[in-house]
Design a protein around this motif. Structure first.
Motif, PDB file in Angstrom:
ATOM      1  N   ALA A  58      44.127  34.970  40.015  1.00  0.00           N
ATOM      2  CA  ALA A  58      44.481  34.033  41.202  1.00  0.00           C
ATOM      3  C   ALA A  58      44.052  34.929  42.414  1.00  0.00           C
ATOM      4  CB  ALA A  58      46.290  34.032  41.023  1.00  0.00           C
ATOM      5  N   PHE A  59      44.017  36.201  42.418  1.00  0.00           N
ATOM      6  CA  PHE A  59      43.816  37.040  43.688  1.00  0.00           C
ATOM      7  C   PHE A  59      42.007  36.766  43.871  1.00  0.00           C
ATOM      8  CE2 PHE A  59      41.827  40.738  45.733  1.00  0.00           C
ATOM      9  CZ  PHE A  59      42.654  40.861  46.563  1.00  0.00           C
ATOM     10  N   CYS A  60      41.143  36.832  42.903  1.00  0.00           N
ATOM     11  CA  CYS A  60      40.022  36.657  43.269  1.00  0.00           C
ATOM     12  C   CYS A  60      39.302  35.101  43.151  1.00  0.00           C
ATOM     13  CB  CYS A  60      39.130  37.729  42.510  1.00  0.00           C
ATOM     14  SG  CYS A  60      38.792  37.360  40.677  1.00  0.00           S
ATOM     15  N   GLY A  61      40.023  34.354  42.471  1.00  0.00           N
ATOM     16  CA  GLY A  61      39.438  33.036  42.517  1.00  0.00           C
ATOM     17  C   GLY A  61      38.572  32.828  41.261  1.00  0.00           C
ATOM     18  N   ALA A  62      38.404  33.859  40.352  1.00  0.00           N
ATOM     19  CA  ALA A  62      37.709  33.654  38.909  1.00  0.00           C
ATOM     20  C   ALA A  62      38.649  32.799  37.983  1.00  0.00           C
ATOM     21  CB  ALA A  62      37.177  34.746  38.439  1.00  0.00           C
ATOM     22  N   LYS A  63      37.983  31.988  37.044  1.00  0.00           N
ATOM     23  CA  LYS A  63      39.009  31.147  35.963  1.00  0.00           C
ATOM     24  C   LYS A  63      39.466  32.282  34.992  1.00  0.00           C
ATOM     25  CE  LYS A  63      37.096  26.840  36.053  1.00  0.00           C
ATOM     26  NZ  LYS A  63      35.884  26.079  35.655  1.00  0.00           N
ATOM     27  N   TYR A  64      38.673  33.114  34.616  1.00  0.00           N
ATOM     28  CA  TYR A  64      38.935  34.040  33.614  1.00  0.00           C
ATOM     29  C   TYR A  64      38.948  35.425  33.801  1.00  0.00           C
ATOM     30  CZ  TYR A  64      37.909  29.673  31.418  1.00  0.00           C
ATOM     31  OH  TYR A  64      38.231  28.415  30.886  1.00  0.00           O
ATOM     32  N   THR A  65      40.059  36.370  33.772  1.00  0.00           N
ATOM     33  CA  THR A  65      39.688  37.860  33.836  1.00  0.00           C
ATOM     34  C   THR A  65      40.095  38.269  32.592  1.00  0.00           C
ATOM     35  OG1 THR A  65      40.613  37.689  36.201  1.00  0.00           O
ATOM     36  CG2 THR A  65      41.038  39.766  35.017  1.00  0.00           C
ATOM     37  N   LEU A  66      39.329  39.219  32.216  1.00  0.00           N
ATOM     38  CA  LEU A  66      39.479  40.096  30.917  1.00  0.00           C
ATOM     39  C   LEU A  66      39.744  41.550  31.253  1.00  0.00           C
ATOM     40  CD1 LEU A  66      39.122  39.743  27.656  1.00  0.00           C
ATOM     41  CD2 LEU A  66      37.153  41.281  28.046  1.00  0.00           C
ATOM     42  N   SER A  67      40.704  42.205  31.084  1.00  0.00           N
ATOM     43  CA  SER A  67      41.036  43.741  31.503  1.00  0.00           C
ATOM     44  C   SER A  67      40.366  44.384  30.342  1.00  0.00           C
ATOM     45  CB  SER A  67      42.314  43.896  31.691  1.00  0.00           C
ATOM     46  OG  SER A  67      43.063  43.744  30.430  1.00  0.00           O
ATOM     47  N   CYS A  68      40.006  45.929  30.650  1.00  0.00           N
ATOM     48  CA  CYS A  68      39.346  46.565  29.483  1.00  0.00           C
ATOM     49  C   CYS A  68      39.825  47.912  30.203  1.00  0.00           C
ATOM     50  CB  CYS A  68      37.886  46.028  29.379  1.00  0.00           C
ATOM     51  SG  CYS A  68      36.849  46.457  30.978  1.00  0.00           S
ATOM     52  N   SER A  69      39.061  48.955  29.232  1.00  0.00           N
ATOM     53  CA  SER A  69      39.554  50.287  29.208  1.00  0.00           C
ATOM     54  C   SER A  69      38.808  50.925  30.507  1.00  0.00           C
ATOM     55  CB  SER A  69      38.821  51.140  27.990  1.00  0.00           C
ATOM     56  OG  SER A  69      37.565  50.336  27.748  1.00  0.00           O
ATOM     57  N   ASN A  70      37.737  50.536  30.984  1.00  0.00           N
ATOM     58  CA  ASN A  70      37.242  51.364  32.365  1.00  0.00           C
ATOM     59  C   ASN A  70      36.080  50.383  32.813  1.00  0.00           C
ATOM     60  OD1 ASN A  70      34.425  52.414  30.918  1.00  0.00           O
ATOM     61  ND2 ASN A  70      35.950  53.259  29.813  1.00  0.00           N
TER      62      ASN A  70
END
Ligand SMILES: *Cc1c(COP(=O)(O)O)cnc(C)c1O
Length: 389
Positions: A58-70
């Motif tokens: 929602a913040f950056c306007g990308a459809k998908y966000t995948l969090s990860c280790s670094n």
């Protein structure tokens, strides 16, 4: 002169980055967030991980966000998903943190180093075109471009995306420093085919350990990376459909990032205040950062260019005497580093802009909690030293 040691001694120490001030601001919220994770015990892929991912989208306007280790694993997840390997050429600026090119070399592919623009420190589109031609001549297969938003300022995505399209290449924005910035009114995270960032504590949006994320509108790419993040899982982690990694973000870090993201927009505004005050005070004595009118920098660093290497040495030494910390990002471009010297460059040899700037750049303290009075003290000292050079 104002840089007398007794004046420095009477002042509280100036931090290059003040993470403690931010912590004081949101301490009760951080404590509560950490306590909630301790109470529910879902340390791995707990509910905060998905919540953070939605909030980041929602913040950056990308459809998908995948969090990860670094931030480094974020880059690697994309290269793995795109099957980058031996024979492939990936174009990176040489003036960046090693991770940008390291991930390419680790896949057995060839990083091809591109020069930067002297005013923005970011990838030079003309040098990129030269690098693509050089890679083809060397018998490599150009496959992708990794522009870097150095010091927080977005790279020139219009020019780079156009070159990518002409040459049928993907663009992965390394926004480890640039997350929070904008380009033509659009947020970093939605400016390239895929964007990565880092939540290393010192980055504009940092956690209390390691963390990172990948942003994309490409559902197929996202699904492959979601599998790669957990050992190449299929229906579950005991169903392995591809060779993957353990590259998850801890729930605890996600919970902390949710609280930090809530104030991140305000912090970017405060960083802009600091940069504006530095610019106003210094633009007539030194080369100050040039941010084009269509861009907003996340101000990961505030970087000046001294007139010579000797001038930089004097500035840094005298600022230190006045209690003002400075740092050099980066003292040596990657194509001149032992580990990367054998990889090709756009010119087949020197990258003159990177090599020159590495000898002259230095960064001043930059964080959202830097007070105007402290900025004025720093400005006054830089001015006084510059006048003697
Ligand atoms: C910090 C940084 C990275 C790596 O991020 P980590 O989270 O430390 O792995 C990659 N690229 C750039 C440009 C960076 O500044």
């Amino acid at each position: 002169m104002s840089s007398k040691p007794e004046l420095a001694a009477s002042r509280p120490a100036i931090d290059f980055i003040d993470l403690a001030a931010q912590q004081r601001r949101i301490k009760p919220k951080l404590d509560a967030a950490i306590a909630r994770v301790l109470a529910h015990g879902g340390y791995i892929m707990g509910k905060e991980v998905g919540e953070l991912e939605s909030q980041l989208s929602a913040f950056c306007g990308a459809k998908y966000t995948l969090s990860c280790s670094n931030g480094t694993d974020a880059l690697t997840l994309v290269l793995l998903a795109k099957n980058v390997g031996p024979g492939d050429a990936v174009f990176c600026p040489s003036f960046t943190f090693a991770a940008t090119a390291e991930v390419v070399a680790l896949r057995g592919a060839t990083p091809v180093f591109v020069d930067i623009l002297p005013d923005t420190f970011n990838m030079d589109p003309a040098s990129l075109e030269q690098a693509i031609a050089k890679a083809k001549k060397d018998g490599l297969k150009p496959c992708g471009i990794i522009p870097v938003d150095l010091f927080g300022q977005p790279a020139d995505y219009d020019a780079i995306n156009k070159i990518a399209k002409t040459n049928n290449l993907w663009v992965m924005a390394d926004a480890a420093q640039g997350f929070g910035g904008e380009y033509n009114g659009r947020k970093v995270g939605s400016l390239a085919d895929v964007t990565t960032t880092s939540f290393f504590p010192a980055k504009p949006l940092g956690c209390y350990g390691d963390g990172g994320a990948v942003f994309t509108d490409d559902k197929e790419l996202f699904d492959i990376m979601a599998s790669l993040r957990v050992h190449g899982k299929g229906t579950d982690k005991y169903d392995n459909v591809r060779v993957g990694l353990n590259a998850r973000l801890d729930t605890m870090q996600a919970a902390i990032l949710i609280e930090k993201l809530a104030i991140f927009g305000d912090e970017i505004t405060e960083r802009q205040r600091v940069a504006n005050r530095y610019n106003a005070g210094l633009k007539d004595v030194l080369a100050t950062p040039a941010v084009p009118a269509n861009m907003l920098s996340a101000w990961a660093q505030y970087t000046l260019v001294a007139s010579s290497e000797a001038a930089r040495t004097t500035l840094q030494a005298k600022l230190k005497e006045a209690g003002i910390p400075t740092n050099i990002y980066y003292p040596r471009p990657l194509h001149q580093q032992t580990a990367y010297a054998s990889y090709p460059t756009a010119t087949g040899g020197k990258l003159p802009v990177c090599e020159d700037l590495a000898l002259r750049v230095f960064s001043l303290p930059m964080h959202p909690y830097l007070e105007n009075e402290t900025i004025d003290y720093i400005v006054e000292n830089v001015r006084a030293i510059a006048a003697t050079l």
